[in-house]
Design a protein around this motif. Structure first.
Motif, PDB file in Angstrom:
ATOM      1  N   ARG A 173       0.822  -1.206   0.000  1.00 58.44           N
ATOM      2  CA  ARG A 173       0.000   0.000   0.000  1.00 58.44           C
ATOM      3  C   ARG A 173       0.857   1.257   0.000  1.00 58.44           C
ATOM      4  O   ARG A 173       0.632   2.186  -0.782  1.00 58.44           O
ATOM      5  CB  ARG A 173      -0.913  -0.032   1.225  1.00 58.44           C
ATOM      6  N   VAL A 174       1.868   1.278   0.854  1.00 58.97           N
ATOM      7  CA  VAL A 174       2.738   2.452   0.953  1.00 58.97           C
ATOM      8  C   VAL A 174       3.579   2.606  -0.309  1.00 58.97           C
ATOM      9  O   VAL A 174       3.748   3.717  -0.830  1.00 58.97           O
ATOM     10  CB  VAL A 174       3.633   2.343   2.208  1.00 58.97           C
ATOM     11  N   SER A 175       4.113   1.505  -0.828  1.00 57.48           N
ATOM     12  CA  SER A 175       4.962   1.571  -2.020  1.00 57.48           C
ATOM     13  C   SER A 175       4.187   2.088  -3.222  1.00 57.48           C
ATOM     14  O   SER A 175       4.691   2.912  -4.005  1.00 57.48           O
ATOM     15  CB  SER A 175       5.559   0.194  -2.328  1.00 57.48           C
ATOM     16  N   ALA A 176       2.941   1.628  -3.384  1.00 55.08           N
ATOM     17  CA  ALA A 176       2.118   2.102  -4.503  1.00 55.08           C
ATOM     18  C   ALA A 176       1.857   3.602  -4.385  1.00 55.08           C
ATOM     19  O   ALA A 176       1.896   4.339  -5.378  1.00 55.08           O
ATOM     20  CB  ALA A 176       0.804   1.337  -4.545  1.00 55.08           C
ATOM     21  N   ARG A 177       1.602   4.061  -3.176  1.00 59.68           N
ATOM     22  CA  ARG A 177       1.347   5.483  -2.971  1.00 59.68           C
ATOM     23  C   ARG A 177       2.578   6.321  -3.334  1.00 59.68           C
ATOM     24  O   ARG A 177       2.469   7.343  -4.014  1.00 59.68           O
ATOM     25  CB  ARG A 177       0.952   5.728  -1.520  1.00 59.68           C
ATOM     26  N   ASP A 270      -7.954   7.583  -0.098  1.00 59.44           N
ATOM     27  CA  ASP A 270      -6.559   7.241  -0.399  1.00 59.44           C
ATOM     28  C   ASP A 270      -6.282   7.505  -1.872  1.00 59.44           C
ATOM     29  O   ASP A 270      -6.083   6.594  -2.679  1.00 59.44           O
ATOM     30  CB  ASP A 270      -6.293   5.772  -0.058  1.00 59.44           C
ATOM     31  N   LYS A 271      -6.302   8.791  -2.231  1.00 55.55           N
ATOM     32  CA  LYS A 271      -6.009   9.235  -3.586  1.00 55.55           C
ATOM     33  C   LYS A 271      -4.880  10.238  -3.538  1.00 55.55           C
ATOM     34  O   LYS A 271      -4.411  10.623  -2.458  1.00 55.55           O
ATOM     35  CB  LYS A 271      -7.267   9.842  -4.220  1.00 55.55           C
ATOM     36  N   LEU A 272      -4.414  10.641  -4.702  1.00 57.39           N
ATOM     37  CA  LEU A 272      -3.306  11.589  -4.792  1.00 57.39           C
ATOM     38  C   LEU A 272      -3.790  12.896  -5.391  1.00 57.39           C
ATOM     39  O   LEU A 272      -4.689  12.911  -6.233  1.00 57.39           O
ATOM     40  CB  LEU A 272      -2.169  11.004  -5.627  1.00 57.39           C
ATOM     41  N   ALA A 273      -3.181  13.979  -4.960  1.00 51.32           N
ATOM     42  CA  ALA A 273      -3.625  15.299  -5.394  1.00 51.32           C
ATOM     43  C   ALA A 273      -2.438  16.158  -5.800  1.00 51.32           C
ATOM     44  O   ALA A 273      -1.336  16.025  -5.258  1.00 51.32           O
ATOM     45  CB  ALA A 273      -4.407  15.995  -4.277  1.00 51.32           C
ATOM     46  N   VAL A 274      -2.681  17.044  -6.750  1.00 46.52           N
ATOM     47  CA  VAL A 274      -1.701  18.046  -7.170  1.00 46.52           C
ATOM     48  C   VAL A 274      -2.390  19.411  -7.118  1.00 46.52           C
ATOM     49  O   VAL A 274      -3.440  19.605  -7.735  1.00 46.52           O
ATOM     50  CB  VAL A 274      -1.174  17.788  -8.598  1.00 46.52           C
ATOM     51  N   GLN A 275      -1.805  20.333  -6.378  1.00 43.91           N
ATOM     52  CA  GLN A 275      -2.318  21.697  -6.295  1.00 43.91           C
ATOM     53  C   GLN A 275      -1.308  22.645  -6.927  1.00 43.91           C
ATOM     54  O   GLN A 275      -0.145  22.657  -6.530  1.00 43.91           O
ATOM     55  CB  GLN A 275      -2.576  22.102  -4.844  1.00 43.91           C
ATOM     56  N   THR A 276      -1.754  23.405  -7.916  1.00 47.51           N
ATOM     57  CA  THR A 276      -0.892  24.346  -8.614  1.00 47.51           C
ATOM     58  C   THR A 276      -1.415  25.759  -8.404  1.00 47.51           C
ATOM     59  O   THR A 276      -2.580  26.036  -8.688  1.00 47.51           O
ATOM     60  CB  THR A 276      -0.832  24.029 -10.119  1.00 47.51           C
ATOM     61  N   LEU A 277      -0.562  26.623  -7.896  1.00 49.70           N
ATOM     62  CA  LEU A 277      -0.932  28.016  -7.648  1.00 49.70           C
ATOM     63  C   LEU A 277      -0.150  28.932  -8.567  1.00 49.70           C
ATOM     64  O   LEU A 277       1.032  28.709  -8.831  1.00 49.70           O
ATOM     65  CB  LEU A 277      -0.631  28.433  -6.207  1.00 49.70           C
ATOM     66  N   ILE A 395      -4.790   6.230  -7.155  1.00 49.87           N
ATOM     67  CA  ILE A 395      -3.401   5.790  -7.299  1.00 49.87           C
ATOM     68  C   ILE A 395      -3.249   4.866  -8.498  1.00 49.87           C
ATOM     69  O   ILE A 395      -2.280   4.964  -9.268  1.00 49.87           O
ATOM     70  CB  ILE A 395      -2.932   5.089  -5.999  1.00 49.87           C
ATOM     71  N   SER A 396      -4.196   3.995  -8.692  1.00 48.52           N
ATOM     72  CA  SER A 396      -4.123   3.060  -9.816  1.00 48.52           C
ATOM     73  C   SER A 396      -4.133   3.792 -11.157  1.00 48.52           C
ATOM     74  O   SER A 396      -3.441   3.391 -12.098  1.00 48.52           O
ATOM     75  CB  SER A 396      -5.289   2.062  -9.762  1.00 48.52           C
ATOM     76  N   ASP A 397      -4.888   4.881 -11.234  1.00 48.12           N
ATOM     77  CA  ASP A 397      -4.926   5.656 -12.476  1.00 48.12           C
ATOM     78  C   ASP A 397      -3.598   6.372 -12.725  1.00 48.12           C
ATOM     79  O   ASP A 397      -3.144   6.472 -13.868  1.00 48.12           O
ATOM     80  CB  ASP A 397      -6.060   6.678 -12.428  1.00 48.12           C
ATOM     81  N   VAL A 398      -3.004   6.886 -11.659  1.00 47.35           N
ATOM     82  CA  VAL A 398      -1.704   7.554 -11.806  1.00 47.35           C
ATOM     83  C   VAL A 398      -0.664   6.568 -12.317  1.00 47.35           C
ATOM     84  O   VAL A 398       0.098   6.854 -13.249  1.00 47.35           O
ATOM     85  CB  VAL A 398      -1.250   8.155 -10.462  1.00 47.35           C
ATOM     86  N   LEU A 399      -0.636   5.394 -11.707  1.00 46.19           N
ATOM     87  CA  LEU A 399       0.366   4.393 -12.097  1.00 46.19           C
ATOM     88  C   LEU A 399       0.108   3.854 -13.499  1.00 46.19           C
ATOM     89  O   LEU A 399       1.034   3.438 -14.184  1.00 46.19           O
ATOM     90  CB  LEU A 399       0.363   3.245 -11.084  1.00 46.19           C
ATOM     91  N   ALA A 400      -1.147   3.900 -13.927  1.00 44.18           N
ATOM     92  CA  ALA A 400      -1.478   3.453 -15.282  1.00 44.18           C
ATOM     93  C   ALA A 400      -1.254   4.539 -16.314  1.00 44.18           C
ATOM     94  O   ALA A 400      -1.424   4.310 -17.515  1.00 44.18           O
ATOM     95  CB  ALA A 400      -2.931   2.976 -15.331  1.00 44.18           C
ATOM     96  N   GLY A 401      -0.939   5.761 -15.855  1.00 42.29           N
ATOM     97  CA  GLY A 401      -0.666   6.846 -16.779  1.00 42.29           C
ATOM     98  C   GLY A 401      -1.896   7.493 -17.335  1.00 42.29           C
ATOM     99  O   GLY A 401      -1.848   8.117 -18.405  1.00 42.29           O
ATOM    100  N   SER A 402      -3.039   7.398 -16.635  1.00 43.67           N
ATOM    101  CA  SER A 402      -4.266   7.996 -17.156  1.00 43.67           C
ATOM    102  C   SER A 402      -4.235   9.497 -16.990  1.00 43.67           C
ATOM    103  O   SER A 402      -3.490  10.042 -16.188  1.00 43.67           O
ATOM    104  CB  SER A 402      -5.490   7.431 -16.436  1.00 43.67           C
ATOM    105  N   VAL A 403      -5.063  10.180 -17.788  1.00 46.09           N
ATOM    106  CA  VAL A 403      -5.155  11.632 -17.717  1.00 46.09           C
ATOM    107  C   VAL A 403      -5.855  12.003 -16.429  1.00 46.09           C
ATOM    108  O   VAL A 403      -6.875  11.414 -16.063  1.00 46.09           O
ATOM    109  CB  VAL A 403      -5.946  12.186 -18.916  1.00 46.09           C
ATOM    110  N   GLY A 404      -5.325  13.001 -15.698  1.00 43.47           N
ATOM    111  CA  GLY A 404      -5.868  13.380 -14.401  1.00 43.47           C
ATOM    112  C   GLY A 404      -7.260  13.953 -14.501  1.00 43.47           C
ATOM    113  O   GLY A 404      -7.565  14.729 -15.394  1.00 43.47           O
ATOM    114  N   ALA A 405      -8.110  13.540 -13.581  1.00 48.54           N
ATOM    115  CA  ALA A 405      -9.450  14.117 -13.475  1.00 48.54           C
ATOM    116  C   ALA A 405      -9.397  15.315 -12.558  1.00 48.54           C
ATOM    117  O   ALA A 405      -8.586  15.376 -11.653  1.00 48.54           O
ATOM    118  CB  ALA A 405     -10.420  13.077 -12.916  1.00 48.54           C
ATOM    119  N   THR A 406     -10.234  16.279 -12.820  1.00 43.61           N
ATOM    120  CA  THR A 406     -10.322  17.417 -11.900  1.00 43.61           C
ATOM    121  C   THR A 406     -11.025  16.967 -10.641  1.00 43.61           C
ATOM    122  O   THR A 406     -11.618  15.890 -10.585  1.00 43.61           O
ATOM    123  CB  THR A 406     -11.108  18.566 -12.536  1.00 43.61           C
TER     124      THR A 406
END
Length: 416
Positions: A173-177, A270-277, A395-406
């Protein structure tokens, strides 16, 4: 076996913490100290507790502010760490208590472990993830399968991971994150190598009786981006720190179009986020510095009722979410912060009734008192000067290279 212990540690289930003072309210409340009735029937202690409560209720948030800090007679320049200055929005109560009054608020040490954990949660899992993230960022592209195995063996040997096959689930779980955070970092770099450099910043601002010199370094700069990667959940206070850093860099070098990119766990799930300012205009940097200087000076002399998550919900008009952010229950929410709790240990209804000071003109109809005033001032200035983009992905989408959803798209997916 201890009845009713559930998942509580055995030592905690067998221990009752008694208050130090006879007039402490838990000693006088039925069931508060592990027995059916109150622990004490002392009428004098009860009277003292009631008097303390009345006194506390009467002065909560209404005590007079302090005089501004005095510099030595021959001092014309006040030096302020840019790191401390950027952090004021996250916890103004800490600025008053620690920076101005020199107080230290101690917290209890974690209980000794009296059971073998078969899974990790909360701080323990964060510590493991943070350690792996540090190793990955330092190794960069040189990290390989053998490094992952070696790191896992070290963590198991020092007892940071549950034993035997129980630890496999945690490690996976931690390694995938962390793998996902690494992918998002590569995307943010857009082909540039991960070689962050600190930039030294030195800004002057004239005050009535002195010159304020903000100085220090801003870490994580790659090209025109300030990049922060964390194993923690992204919080509203992180936005405010990034906001001030962005303004400081823009004033330091206005030839660059600066951006702040923060990569971490989503505030929820348990998802990942990117915040751009980014700033709406470079002129906004001066507005931000001026406003935050005023906010910082007020925080050194007054108990300012501003709390990042609670106040953001107030600014958005979501009073229900604000109540939850402040005090979901007595053990969570911003009320439980050790600094805020020392100054504003009141329920949400009392918090929003704290009256405006003479120098705080009402905003709108004035509903919400000082809480609403500072919520709108800080987050309103943030909204007026800043563009924020937020992407949340599984996380699975990030590792699969999918386009990020808003964030909005992500909410729609969850509702299906």
């Amino acid at each position: 076996r201890v009845d009713g212990a559930g998942t509580t540690r055995m030592s905690a289930a067998l221990t009752t913490s008694h208050p130090r003072q006879a007039w402490s309210e838990p000693a006088l409340e039925a069931g508060a100290l592990g027995i059916d009735g109150p622990w004490s029937f002392d009428r004098g202690a009860l009277a003292a507790a009631m008097a303390r409560r009345e006194h506390h209720d009467g002065v909560a948030g209404t005590a007079e502010s302090l005089e501004p800090p005095k510099l030595p007679a021959d001092a014309l320049i006040e030096r302020v760490s840019i790191t401390d200055f950027a952090a004021v929005g996250g916890n103004p109560a800490q600025v008053l208590l620690k920076s101005r009054l020199g107080l230290t608020v101690l917290t209890e040490d974690d209980d000794l472990r009296d059971a073998i954990e078969l899974d990790l949660y909360g701080l323990d899992e964060w510590s493991l993830a943070n350690a792996l993230l540090s190793e990955r960022l330092e190794a960069g592209d040189d990290w390989g399968p053998d490094d992952a195995v070696a790191w896992s063996e070290v963590e198991r040997a020092r007892g940071a991971v549950p034993p035997l096959s129980f630890g496999n689930t945690v490690m996976a779980r931690v390694s995938a994150r962390i793998d996902g955070l690494r992918v998002l970092l590569v995307n943010a770099l857009q082909g540039a190598p991960w070689r962050p450099e600190p930039i030294a910043v030195r800004l002057e601002r004239e005050a009535t009786d002195r010159t304020i010199l903000f100085e220090g370094t801003i870490p994580g700069v790659v090209g025109n981006k300030v990049i922060t990667v964390t194993a923690s959940r992204l919080k509203d206070r992180d936005l405010l720190v990034s906001w001030v850093r962005l303004a400081a860099l823009t004033l330091h070098d206005p030839t660059q179009s600066w951006q702040s990119v923060t990569i971490g766990r989503s505030p929820k799930d348990d998802k990942l986020a990117v915040q751009t300012l980014s700033l709406r205009s470079k002129a906004d940097a001066e507005i931000i510095l001026g406003f935050m200087t005023d906010f910082w000076e007020r925080s050194r002399s007054d108990a300012v009722p501003f709390f990042p998550a609670t106040s953001r919900a107030v600014h958005d008009g979501d009073w229900k979410e604000a109540r939850n952010a402040w005090d979901t229950n007595r053990n969570s929410g911003e009320r439980s912060d050790r600094w805020a709790n020392l100054v504003f240990d009141v329920d949400f209804d009392e918090l929003r009734k704290i009256p405006l000071r003479d120098n705080e003109p009402p905003i709108g109809d004035g509903y919400g008192g000082r809480l609403a005033y500072w919520s709108h001032r800080v987050w309103g200035t943030f909204a007026d000067t800043t563009v924020i983009e937020e992407t949340i992905q599984k996380i699975s989408d990030v590792l699969a290279g999918s386009v990020g959803a808003t964030a909005d798209d992500d909410d729609e997916d969850d509702s299906e």
